[in-house]
Design a protein around this motif. Structure first.
Motif, PDB file in Angstrom:
ATOM      1  N   LEU A 331       0.845  -1.206   0.000  1.00 32.80           N
ATOM      2  CA  LEU A 331       0.000   0.000   0.000  1.00 32.80           C
ATOM      3  C   LEU A 331       0.876   1.251   0.000  1.00 32.80           C
ATOM      4  CD1 LEU A 331      -2.911  -0.827   2.441  1.00 32.80           C
ATOM      5  CD2 LEU A 331      -3.165   0.079   0.145  1.00 32.80           C
ATOM      6  N   ASP A 332       1.943   1.205   0.808  1.00 34.68           N
ATOM      7  CA  ASP A 332       2.873   2.336   0.828  1.00 34.68           C
ATOM      8  C   ASP A 332       3.479   2.549  -0.558  1.00 34.68           C
ATOM      9  OD1 ASP A 332       2.652   3.300   3.393  1.00 34.68           O
ATOM     10  OD2 ASP A 332       4.007   1.779   4.239  1.00 34.68           O
ATOM     11  N   GLY A 333       3.831   1.416  -1.184  1.00 36.48           N
ATOM     12  CA  GLY A 333       4.405   1.489  -2.535  1.00 36.48           C
ATOM     13  C   GLY A 333       3.419   2.125  -3.508  1.00 36.48           C
ATOM     14  N   SER A 334       2.146   1.712  -3.385  1.00 37.86           N
ATOM     15  CA  SER A 334       1.122   2.256  -4.285  1.00 37.86           C
ATOM     16  C   SER A 334       0.914   3.746  -4.037  1.00 37.86           C
ATOM     17  CB  SER A 334      -0.197   1.524  -4.091  1.00 37.86           C
ATOM     18  OG  SER A 334      -0.082   0.210  -4.534  1.00 37.86           O
ATOM     19  N   ILE A 335       0.859   4.114  -2.757  1.00 40.90           N
ATOM     20  CA  ILE A 335       0.650   5.528  -2.417  1.00 40.90           C
ATOM     21  C   ILE A 335       1.802   6.366  -2.977  1.00 40.90           C
ATOM     22  CG2 ILE A 335       0.618   7.161  -0.466  1.00 40.90           C
ATOM     23  CD1 ILE A 335      -0.954   4.978   1.095  1.00 40.90           C
ATOM     24  N   THR A 366       0.445  -2.973 -18.051  1.00 39.59           N
ATOM     25  CA  THR A 366       1.135  -2.257 -16.977  1.00 39.59           C
ATOM     26  C   THR A 366       1.075  -3.061 -15.678  1.00 39.59           C
ATOM     27  OG1 THR A 366       1.211  -0.289 -15.615  1.00 39.59           O
ATOM     28  CG2 THR A 366      -0.929  -0.853 -16.507  1.00 39.59           C
ATOM     29  N   ARG A 367       2.161  -3.009 -14.945  1.00 36.62           N
ATOM     30  CA  ARG A 367       2.185  -3.663 -13.632  1.00 36.62           C
ATOM     31  C   ARG A 367       2.502  -2.623 -12.579  1.00 36.62           C
ATOM     32  NH1 ARG A 367       3.383  -9.304 -12.944  1.00 36.62           N
ATOM     33  NH2 ARG A 367       2.702 -10.434 -14.768  1.00 36.62           N
ATOM     34  N   SER A 368       2.164  -1.401 -12.888  1.00 39.38           N
ATOM     35  CA  SER A 368       2.494  -0.317 -11.970  1.00 39.38           C
ATOM     36  C   SER A 368       1.784  -0.497 -10.628  1.00 39.38           C
ATOM     37  CB  SER A 368       2.078   1.006 -12.605  1.00 39.38           C
ATOM     38  OG  SER A 368       2.072   2.006 -11.616  1.00 39.38           O
ATOM     39  N   PRO A 369       2.520  -0.254  -9.519  1.00 35.61           N
ATOM     40  CA  PRO A 369       1.867  -0.342  -8.202  1.00 35.61           C
ATOM     41  C   PRO A 369       0.730   0.672  -8.058  1.00 35.61           C
ATOM     42  CG  PRO A 369       4.119   0.512  -8.024  1.00 35.61           C
ATOM     43  CD  PRO A 369       3.953   0.048  -9.421  1.00 35.61           C
ATOM     44  N   ALA A 370       0.727   1.693  -8.917  1.00 36.69           N
ATOM     45  CA  ALA A 370      -0.339   2.694  -8.831  1.00 36.69           C
ATOM     46  C   ALA A 370      -1.701   2.080  -9.128  1.00 36.69           C
ATOM     47  CB  ALA A 370      -0.056   3.835  -9.799  1.00 36.69           C
ATOM     48  N   LEU A 371      -1.688   0.977  -9.890  1.00 33.52           N
ATOM     49  CA  LEU A 371      -2.963   0.366 -10.280  1.00 33.52           C
ATOM     50  C   LEU A 371      -3.292  -0.891  -9.472  1.00 33.52           C
ATOM     51  CD1 LEU A 371      -3.285   0.592 -14.155  1.00 33.52           C
ATOM     52  CD2 LEU A 371      -4.509   1.869 -12.415  1.00 33.52           C
ATOM     53  N   ARG A 372      -2.447  -1.205  -8.493  1.00 31.46           N
ATOM     54  CA  ARG A 372      -2.650  -2.437  -7.719  1.00 31.46           C
ATOM     55  C   ARG A 372      -4.018  -2.467  -7.036  1.00 31.46           C
ATOM     56  NH1 ARG A 372      -0.332  -6.800  -5.119  1.00 31.46           N
ATOM     57  NH2 ARG A 372      -0.765  -6.766  -2.895  1.00 31.46           N
ATOM     58  N   TYR A 373      -4.484  -1.326  -6.626  1.00 32.27           N
ATOM     59  CA  TYR A 373      -5.762  -1.280  -5.905  1.00 32.27           C
ATOM     60  C   TYR A 373      -6.878  -0.685  -6.770  1.00 32.27           C
ATOM     61  CZ  TYR A 373      -2.850  -2.560  -2.040  1.00 32.27           C
ATOM     62  OH  TYR A 373      -1.984  -3.246  -1.247  1.00 32.27           O
TER      63      TYR A 373
END
Lengths: 626, 182
Positions: A331-335, A366-373
């Motif tokens: 979550l920190d990574g995504s934020i 894309t595998r960006s952490p921005a889109l994980r959630y």
């Protein structure tokens, strides 16, 4: 031991219902307007059916401005209002519907539709009272779609206000009026359950839960009905029925995690902890971004504890804590990725041509952490609306940039045209001033009169060619001279000769009369056609010379004004786009921060439970660490 | 025997977590003022861009295709059971003026009653021949290519023409017609 599922089941029903009814309204919204009797109305529909609201609105506005909708006046206005609403223009839509209601000539169907849309706008603005007031105006003649959608919206509003019995009354009235849809049946089931009539609610939801599911929309509805029913039974402690309903939810569907969680709790409620471990373990293997999965991570060791498997429970709690910490890191990574602009970068790179599937396409490549959630974020209406607006702004920006390039080209084209017009103007003016055309028309009229006379008298001499006409004239001249000479054998022989030659010529002319008459008529028709063309050309020239000479300046002025407007709109778009991007980032980060807080709570709970399990294991004399 | 308080407590804590999660879904969080005013800005911007597009399309039409010479050709489908449209080629006086390849969404929009403006151009007054060549999948899934033609008399004023594809149930074949609009 009894688990208090009451709060759980009660709370789950409402969000499921809210999401569902919104979908239902959208689905019926897409009903086809009537067949197009005006080409331009059909053109607007061409974009409408592709869900290209912007182009559809523009086409309708053009057709209205050019007065090209003689057969679809009211319908176009209604469609325009609905399109504006779909495109997020609530203010404009509201004005259109209010205007329609002041129109004395508007029929009952149109008025009812307008009231429905006004209610929907109020609902979207969160103004339930105004929405209910608008709905109360609907009566009399209306389309089936309006009847169904109004009942859906009405029941949803009443359920939101916790007026469950009134909602049941509205839904029953709809059922009696033979205005029924699976969505209304769902609302009725939920309304019964919320008013404490589980049995009647279950009957409605059961019917839906056994739907064959022709479409994905219906399959999702079936899952939602089964889920709501399953949790309602769970709330009442009817674990067997709860399990049966929850097991009908598709294992790979979007609601499967919630269903598995409920199934596990139903088993736990029935004190069948071993059985409960099956759905909990299945959930534990799934993507830990889902709160239901996070929940299962703690439910698993809980069930193990109840089975006195303390050792396994301790290990499981430790695994759960590790997973939850890992999730928190992610979550920190995504934020951090969102704060670094990765989310906006992905949104900007999306294919703006794709239709309603654009949301699903967003994650492609894309595998960006921005889109994980993404799934969690998109579940929030506010975030979804913000992203839709962001996408709309990108489309507007592209649109304005295209016009900015085109308008320059039009300017150049107009300048070139003006130059050419200047060169051709003297010749055009000469042509317009000249009376050649009138002379030719007069000549054509004379020829036509002459031909009519020839035809009326059937005189073949009238159609003689130049040589024959000269010969005929000479013969007539000779005839006249011979008539003045004394009668004697010499002159008689001359008269006879003249008569023979005249007869021969007349015979020749007579034999050529019909083809010549036909040819002359055809030629005169051709000349008439050519004269008509030149009349049109002169009219065009005349129109062009008056319109164009004045038009160049007007066009130039219009182009200049629009060029300035394009620039100012581009600047506004960029500013709003930037602000909207910041809003999206803020909403996303807030939501993920909430998730982090929930994870923190879970971690505290897990640590506490772990300590208690260890304590309990020692208390019961078992080796928990084994 | 297990500790009597332990499971009860754990479950309550768990349920509190679920409740939080669920409530997060229902909460109608008050929109921050900036988001609301931003939404108003976006609405106003969208409206202005729509008005601009309307004016610019009208300007473009008046500039490029004056009413005196304007020819507008539209495509429509009725039913379409015997023909699945892939493309349309349009010729005016034997000159290709448009080649259009359809997407699935466009064909679907045509099936549902939409009418596509295929071409807009200029024509001199007088007689002209319009030829439309359609390709697609015909009855029994076979590749299908058919043409239709019409001689139109262009006078002053805009000429609207509709290329219409209609199912013919008696022959189980598609019918292609060209219709002039008044």
């Amino acid at each position: 031991m009894g688990i208090n599922h009451a709060r759980l089941a009660c709370s789950l029903i409402l969000p499921v219902l809210l999401a569902l009814v919104t979908t239902g309204v959208t689905a019926t919204d897409r009903k086809s307007p009537s067949a197009a009797q005006d080409l331009q109305f059909g053109e607007a529909l061409f974009y409408y059916f592709q869900e290209d609201w912007f182009s559809s609105i523009v086409r309708l506005r053009i057709a209205q401005a050019q007065e090209r909708l003689p057969n679809h006046g009211d319908e176009a206005e209604l469609l325009l209002g609905g399109l504006n609403l779909s495109y997020g223009l609530r203010n404009e839509a509201s004005e259109i519907f209010e205007r329609m209601l002041t129109d004395e000539h508007a029929g009952a169907q149109t008025r009812n539709r307008a009231w429905f849309y006004l209610a929907k706008i109020s609902f979207q603005r969160g103004d339930s009272l105004n929405a209910l007031q608008a709905l109360s105006q609907i009566s009399g003649d209306m389309t089936r779609a309006t009847r169904i959608e109004a009942a859906q919206l009405h029941s949803l509003l009443l359920l939101q206000l916790d007026q469950n019995d009134t909602a049941i009354g509205v839904l029953h009235a709809a059922k009696e009026a033979n205005t029924w849809s699976p969505y209304l049946a769902y609302n009725l089931g939920v309304a019964y359950i919320r008013s404490g009539e589980l049995e009647r609610g279950a009957k409605e939801l059961d019917t839906l839960g056994e739907l064959s599911g022709r479409s994905e929309e219906l399959r999702l509805l079936r899952d939602k009905a089964n889920l709501a029913l399953g949790y309602s039974y769970l709330k009442e402690g009817a674990t067997k029925q709860s399990r049966e309903s929850l097991e009908r939810v598709r294992l790979q569907g979007p609601l499967s995690n919630k269903a598995l969680l409920g199934t596990g709790w139903a088993d736990a409620e029935a004190e069948e902890f071993g059985r409960a471990l099956v759905p909990f373990s299945e959930l534990g293997q799934r993507n830990a971004t889902d709160p239901a999965v996070q929940e299962a991570l703690l439910a698993m060791p809980y069930a193990m504890t109840r089975m006195s498997l303390h050792g396994r429970a301790v290990a499981q709690y430790n695994d759960a804590i590790a997973t939850l910490y890992d999730e928190k890191d992610k979550l920190d990574g995504s934020i951090s990725a969102i704060r670094n602009g990765e989310l906006l970068e992905i949104l900007q790179g999306q294919d703006l041509r794709s239709g309603s599937g654009w949301l699903q396409e967003l994650t492609l490549g894309t595998r960006s952490p921005a889109l994980r959630y993404q799934v969690t974020l998109m579940a929030a209406h506010e975030f979804q609306e913000a992203v839709k607006n962001y996408r709309d702004l990108l489309v507007l920006h592209n649109n304005l940039q295209t016009w900015a390039a085109n308008i320059d080209a039009y300017n150049d084209m107009l300048s070139a045209r003006q130059l050419r017009f200047g060169d051709n103007r003297p010749a055009a003016e000469r042509a317009l001033r000249s009376d050649d055309h009138e002379l030719l028309q007069g000549h054509h009229r004379q020829l036509l009169t002459r031909l009519t006379q020839v035809e009326a008298t059937a005189d073949p001499v009238g159609l003689a060619d130049a040589a024959q006409a000269e010969q005929w004239e000479r013969l007539q001249d000779i005839k006249l001279k011979l008539a003045g000479l004394p009668v004697n054998p010499g002159t008689d022989a001359l008269r006879l000769r003249q008569a023979r030659v005249e007869g021969a010529l007349y015979w020749q002319l007579s034999s050529q009369y019909k083809p010549r008459l036909w040819q002359a008529e055809r030629q005169l028709v051709e000349v008439a056609g050519l004269l008509e063309q030149s009349t049109q050309a002169l009219q065009s020239l005349n129109a062009a010379s008056t319109v164009t000479s004045e038009g160049f300046d007007t066009f130039m002025q219009r182009i200049d004004t629009k060029r300035g407007l394009i620039q100012s709109l581009l600047e506004r778009t960029e500013a709003v786009h930037l602000a909207q991007g910041e809003l999206i980032e803020r909403l996303a980060v807030n939501e993920l921060e909430q998730q982090k807080k929930r994870l923190d709570t879970y971690i505290v709970q897990a640590r506490f439970s772990l300590a208690q399990t260890l304590d309990n294991a020692l208390y019961t004399g078992k080796d928990a660490v084994q | 025997m297990s500790h009597p308080d332990l499971p009860e407590r754990s479950v309550k804590l768990l349920l509190a977590g679920i409740l939080m999660m669920v409530l997060a879904g229902v909460a109608t969080a008050a929109e921050p003022p900036s988001a609301a005013s931003l939404d108003e800005d976006i609405q106003s911007l969208k409206q202005d861009v729509i008005a601009l597009n309307r004016d610019l399309f009208i300007l473009e039409e008046e500039l490029l295709y004056p009413a005196n010479t304007q020819l507008a050709v539209y495509v429509s489908l009725d039913v379409g059971e015997f023909f699945e449209l892939d493309s349309v080629q349009l010729k005016v006086d034997d000159k290709v003026v448009s080649n259009y390849l359809y997407t699935r969404r466009e064909v679907d929009a045509l099936h549902r009653g939409g009418i596509q403006r295929l071409y807009m151009g200029n024509l001199k007054a007088g007689e002209h021949e319009l030829v439309a060549i359609y390709t697609g999948i015909g009855p029994k899934g076979r590749d299908y290519r058919r043409g239709a033609s019409l001689v139109v008399n262009k006078a002053l004023g805009t000429k609207y023409v509709e290329l219409k594809i209609v199912d013919n149930p008696s022959s189980e074949q598609p019918d292609f017609s060209i219709r002039e609009w008044e």
